[in-house]
Design a protein around this motif. Sequence first.
Motif, PDB file in Angstrom:
ATOM      1  N   THR A  17      50.173  33.388  45.834  1.00 19.66           N
ATOM      2  CA  THR A  17      50.366  34.959  45.676  1.00 19.66           C
ATOM      3  C   THR A  17      48.985  35.332  45.697  1.00 19.66           C
ATOM      4  N   LEU A  18      48.995  36.179  46.814  1.00 23.39           N
ATOM      5  CA  LEU A  18      47.475  37.062  47.180  1.00 23.39           C
ATOM      6  C   LEU A  18      47.885  38.436  46.215  1.00 23.39           C
ATOM      7  N   THR A  19      47.111  39.011  45.472  1.00 26.29           N
ATOM      8  CA  THR A  19      47.195  40.103  44.717  1.00 26.29           C
ATOM      9  C   THR A  19      46.154  41.063  44.935  1.00 26.29           C
ATOM     10  N   LEU A  20      46.383  42.263  45.639  1.00 26.21           N
ATOM     11  CA  LEU A  20      45.676  43.214  46.400  1.00 26.21           C
ATOM     12  C   LEU A  20      45.509  44.338  45.245  1.00 26.21           C
ATOM     13  N   PRO A  21      44.344  45.045  45.243  1.00 29.92           N
ATOM     14  CA  PRO A  21      44.131  46.298  44.503  1.00 29.92           C
ATOM     15  C   PRO A  21      44.436  47.562  45.220  1.00 29.92           C
ATOM     16  N   ASP A  22      44.683  48.454  44.763  1.00 28.28           N
ATOM     17  CA  ASP A  22      44.749  49.827  45.435  1.00 28.28           C
ATOM     18  C   ASP A  22      43.517  50.468  45.941  1.00 28.28           C
ATOM     19  N   ALA A  23      42.785  49.759  46.821  1.00 32.95           N
ATOM     20  CA  ALA A  23      41.702  50.131  47.337  1.00 32.95           C
ATOM     21  C   ALA A  23      41.374  49.599  48.716  1.00 32.95           C
ATOM     22  N   PRO A  24      40.315  50.113  49.347  1.00 36.90           N
ATOM     23  CA  PRO A  24      40.317  50.008  51.034  1.00 36.90           C
ATOM     24  C   PRO A  24      39.758  48.865  51.287  1.00 36.90           C
ATOM     25  N   ALA A  25      40.352  48.006  52.189  1.00 37.23           N
ATOM     26  CA  ALA A  25      40.039  46.487  52.474  1.00 37.23           C
ATOM     27  C   ALA A  25      38.572  46.589  53.376  1.00 37.23           C
ATOM     28  N   PRO A  26      37.924  45.658  53.441  1.00 39.53           N
ATOM     29  CA  PRO A  26      37.905  44.443  52.866  1.00 39.53           C
ATOM     30  C   PRO A  26      37.412  44.688  51.172  1.00 39.53           C
ATOM     31  N   VAL A  27      37.959  43.974  50.262  1.00 36.42           N
ATOM     32  CA  VAL A  27      37.580  43.769  48.826  1.00 36.42           C
ATOM     33  C   VAL A  27      37.032  42.608  48.428  1.00 36.42           C
ATOM     34  N   PRO A  28      36.274  42.520  47.311  1.00 33.51           N
ATOM     35  CA  PRO A  28      36.085  41.178  46.870  1.00 33.51           C
ATOM     36  C   PRO A  28      37.116  40.423  46.342  1.00 33.51           C
ATOM     37  N   ALA A  61      43.159  43.172  39.606  1.00 35.00           N
ATOM     38  CA  ALA A  61      43.606  44.094  40.644  1.00 35.00           C
ATOM     39  C   ALA A  61      43.366  45.579  39.906  1.00 35.00           C
ATOM     40  N   GLU A  62      43.628  45.651  38.695  1.00 31.20           N
ATOM     41  CA  GLU A  62      43.148  47.001  38.026  1.00 31.20           C
ATOM     42  C   GLU A  62      41.762  47.320  38.167  1.00 31.20           C
ATOM     43  N   GLY A  63      40.715  46.276  38.343  1.00 29.44           N
ATOM     44  CA  GLY A  63      39.409  46.527  38.365  1.00 29.44           C
ATOM     45  C   GLY A  63      38.929  46.521  39.895  1.00 29.44           C
ATOM     46  N   GLY A  64      39.682  46.414  40.776  1.00 27.79           N
ATOM     47  CA  GLY A  64      39.280  46.444  42.241  1.00 27.79           C
ATOM     48  C   GLY A  64      39.004  45.162  42.887  1.00 27.79           C
TER      49      GLY A  64
END
Length: 313
Positions: A17-28, A61-64
């Motif tokens: 499972t890839l978990t993604l934050p609500d932030a513009p890609a690309p992210v750390p 994810a909550e931390g970006g």
Amino acid sequence: MRELPVRVPGSPPLAGTLTLPDAPAPVPAVLLAAGSGPLDRDSNHRRLRFDVTRALAHALAEGGLASLRYDKRGVGGSPGDWRAAGLYDNVDDLARTRDALLARPEVDPGRIVLAGHSEGAVLAAALAGRAGGRQGVPAAGVVLLAMSATPGADLLRWQARQIAPTLPAPVRGLLRLLRTDLEARVAANHRRILATTSDVARIGGVRVNARWTREFLRHDPRTDLARLTVPVLAITGGKDLQVPADDLAVLAATVPGPVEVRRVPDLTHTLRRQPRAASLRHYREELRRPVDPELCSSVVAWCRSVTGVPASS
């Protein structure tokens, strides 16, 4: 956040499972490795729900930060047999999962942290310690939760010494009646396993992962720790019965790169707080509570720092 299914190619393929934050890609991103045995992507066993990697993924994810976690061989959505996989097969599986994470367009390949709990920490250190070629790891840092800095054979005997006094009184009484030394029994079983050559063997009527055990008994994690030049965060609980908290000092002295160690007084191997005396009997009660929120916050803050996520974002 949002979560996407991932298939890690190879033999066998691994489900994750890839978990993604609500932030513009690309992210750390953080690659998460669970502990030993047949654990799924969330660090859960069919009898015990540790939930470590799922809790960390959601906190990250909550931390970006994005994260990737995966089912071990023969568990959840991954085919294969976990009993036939050796310790170094598990390192290779983590490497394959790292490659899958690097290939994701949502992720910044230059800002990836390796993180593991228990055996997962051993795997993360081993992978980060590999040098050169395709196995080289572009890691921004390594998080080691309940990481041992003790050779495998010594660690398992230490565990027996810690666990024996915490067994239920009737069990302790039976051991005394039978004049059974638990540590000596464990050592005898290890000698039997070291004499085997198969992936799986029967010890005391129980099928065990003999290949993994042989490799773990001979593995010295200090060799991998001595190769870590990237930043390292190591956290172990003061009430951990499976990893000596004193190993933090060994780890700090062995890692040549920047290293931060934290000993959390009431934390157990489940990564929950336990105000009472440490005991395996308390595990089920501990697992009814969430992974320690302060630990999750510490990991997230450290990962944000080493990947350059601004404090205000």
